[in-house]
Design an enzyme around this catalytic site. Structure first.
Site, PDB file in Angstrom:
ATOM      1  N   LYS A   1       0.719  -0.867   0.084  1.00 31.45           N
ATOM      2  CA  LYS A   1       0.462   0.415   0.080  1.00 31.45           C
ATOM      3  C   LYS A   1       0.804   0.997  -0.346  1.00 31.45           C
ATOM      4  CE  LYS A   1       0.043  -0.574   4.992  1.00 31.45           C
ATOM      5  NZ  LYS A   1      -1.071   0.657   5.656  1.00 31.45           N
TER       6      LYS A   1
ATOM      7  N   TYR B   1      13.714  32.191   0.927  1.00 29.35           N
ATOM      8  CA  TYR B   1      12.798  32.817   1.540  1.00 29.35           C
ATOM      9  C   TYR B   1      12.219  33.860   2.800  1.00 29.35           C
ATOM     10  CZ  TYR B   1       9.801  31.634  -2.861  1.00 29.35           C
ATOM     11  OH  TYR B   1       8.953  31.664  -3.606  1.00 29.35           O
TER      12      TYR B   1
HETATM   13  N1  PLP Z   1      -1.125  -4.890   8.548  1.00 31.24           N
HETATM   14  C1  PLP Z   1      -1.576  -3.616   8.154  1.00 31.24           C
HETATM   15  C2  PLP Z   1      -3.020  -4.246   8.909  1.00 31.24           C
HETATM   16  C3  PLP Z   1      -0.891  -2.575   8.173  1.00 31.24           C
HETATM   17  O1  PLP Z   1      -1.880  -1.689   8.155  1.00 31.24           O
HETATM   18  C4  PLP Z   1       0.817  -2.366   7.579  1.00 31.24           C
HETATM   19  C5  PLP Z   1       1.205  -1.533   7.461  1.00 31.24           C
HETATM   20  O2  PLP Z   1       0.714  -0.328   8.317  1.00 31.24           O
HETATM   21  C6  PLP Z   1       0.920  -4.017   7.928  1.00 31.24           C
HETATM   22  C7  PLP Z   1       0.019  -4.991   8.492  1.00 31.24           C
HETATM   23  C8  PLP Z   1       2.202  -3.332   7.399  1.00 31.24           C
HETATM   24  O3  PLP Z   1       3.221  -3.183   8.566  1.00 31.24           O
HETATM   25  P1  PLP Z   1       4.694  -2.861   8.864  1.00 31.24           P
HETATM   26  O4  PLP Z   1       5.020  -2.329   7.620  1.00 31.24           O
HETATM   27  O5  PLP Z   1       5.495  -2.613  10.404  1.00 31.24           O
HETATM   28  O6  PLP Z   1       5.606  -4.390   8.431  1.00 31.24           O
END
Ligand code: PLP
Length: 371
Positions: free
Chosen positions: A40, A267
């Site tokens: 993601k 700036y």
């Molecule tokens: N699972 C969920 C529900 C998440 O929101 C995330 C990331 O924020 C992860 C797993 C992965 O976490 P990490 O990047 O600490 O491995």
């Protein structure tokens, strides 16, 4: 934003480092445990499709995304049928789409399941999220979970194929009690789930997978951060394998000039030269994701750390130089030059942010070059 290919500021993404990281992580969790590559946030800023592809070819068997849009982007790009879990909210009105495209969604609350049961015209797959203490998404009580399990047994459209939770403090090695509390709570919830052998149970993010002797892998771990390199110094000694850094960020000095004492830079005249001072201008600014808070960290020029001076502009910033350098000299914001290295963790620490936030801040204007 248009990606600025004609501007000499770019991100190098090292896909062979991602490949090596995924293989080592896969070896560590063992053959029987699924590795979900969490891609993601544009693959933690590295490029979602590229990281997904590299992770799959290195052995990831699930992908985790934040939204239905991210899942659709992956489904439309890849022909293979890798399972995808949307970890965030999907409105129940889109469930026919998720069924058609074999996308698994997250049941985030009892209310969501009730709405989904009312709307769904065909079977859809979901993983049930349990809130054991992050207080973000998930069912909160055993009663709620039992109600959902009853609905699942009566309604063939509700196809529950997994149960999971998410930790709030998996990287806090000083105080592990909240982590232990969440894990114990998850076990209690699992006791009321029937047919547990037929579903995927998962709770471990990178921290829970790598730094806790309990190894709470169940049959899947969800890894984002760990795919993108080793942790900060505080955790590195606990890391059971050698992970490699995956991203570096570079630009050039596009103008070099000498200031007179009293000259102001940028700036609002935030910086004033106190002596004759060489400075360089760099085509990188806050619209690229280089926030004012990142100013606390130097950049590398000719293998040396040099400070950012004055306020960072939208598209440019200035650095103080120890001597005159030719225009076109390479500047490194994240990465190595000679024996000096600036890690994203250092920038994150000085800006009081998680490392992933430094990565995801890097805007789409910066081209990602895959090597
Ligand atoms: N699972 C969920 C529900 C998440 O929101 C995330 C990331 O924020 C992860 C797993 C992965 O976490 P990490 O990047 O600490 O491995």
């Amino acid at each position: 934003t248009s990606t600025a290919y004609f501007r000499p500021t770019w991100i190098d993404v090292n896909l062979s480092a991602v490949d090596s990281n995924v293989r080592l992580l896969k070896e560590y969790i063992g053959e029987k445990v699924h590795l979900m590559a969490v891609v993601k946030g544009n693959g933690y800023g590295h490029g979602m499709l590229e990281i997904a592809e590299a992770s799959i070819s290195a052995g990831a068997t699930w992908l985790g995304v934040a939204s239905l849009d991210e899942a659709l982007a992956i489904r439309s790009k890849f022909s293979h049928d890798i399972p995808i879990l949307v970890l965030g909210y999907v409105a129940p009105q889109y469930l026919s789409l998720t069924s058609q495209l074999r996308i698994t969604v997250t049941a985030i609350s009892l209310e969501w399941v009730q709405e989904a049961a009312r709307i769904a015209q065909q079977p859809f797959e979901f993983h049930l999220k349990i809130d054991t203490g992050l207080n973000r998404l998930g069912l909160i009580t055993i009663d709620e979970v039992e109600t959902v399990m009853k609905m699942v047994s009566l309604n063939p459209n509700l196809n529950c194929t997994g149960v999971f939770t998410h930790f709030a403090t998996s990287e806090d090695m000083q105080n592990k009690s909240y982590f232990h509390q969440q894990l114990a709570s998850f076990h209690t919830f699992l006791n009321v789930i029937p047919n547990r052998t037929n579903i995927i149970i998962h709770c471990a993010n990178s921290g829970a997978t790598l730094y806790h002797p309990e190894k709470p892998f169940f049959n899947m771990v969800r890894l984002g951060k760990a795919l993108m390199g080793p942790p900060n110094e505080g955790l590195k000694h606990l890391l059971p394998m050698q992970l490699q850094n995956t991203l570096s960020l570079h630009s050039i000095l596009d103008l070099v000039k000498q200031l007179n004492p009293g000259d102001k830079v940028g700036y609002v005249g935030e910086y004033t030269a106190t002596q004759h001072q060489w400075i360089g201008t760099i085509p990188m600014g806050y619209a690229d994701g280089w926030h004012q808070q990142f100013k606390a960290t130097s950049v590398l020029v000719d293998g040396k750390r040099v400070p950012i001076i004055g306020r960072i502009s939208m598209d440019q910033l200035m650095v103080a130089l120890p001597k005159k350098y030719p225009t076109g000299t390479r500047v490194t914001f994240i990465g190595q030059q000679d024996n000096e290295i600036i890690l994203a963790d250092e920038i994150a620490q000085k800006a009081s942010q998680p490392r992933s936030e430094v990565f995801t801040s890097l805007s789409s204007r910066l081209p990602r070059i895959y090597r």
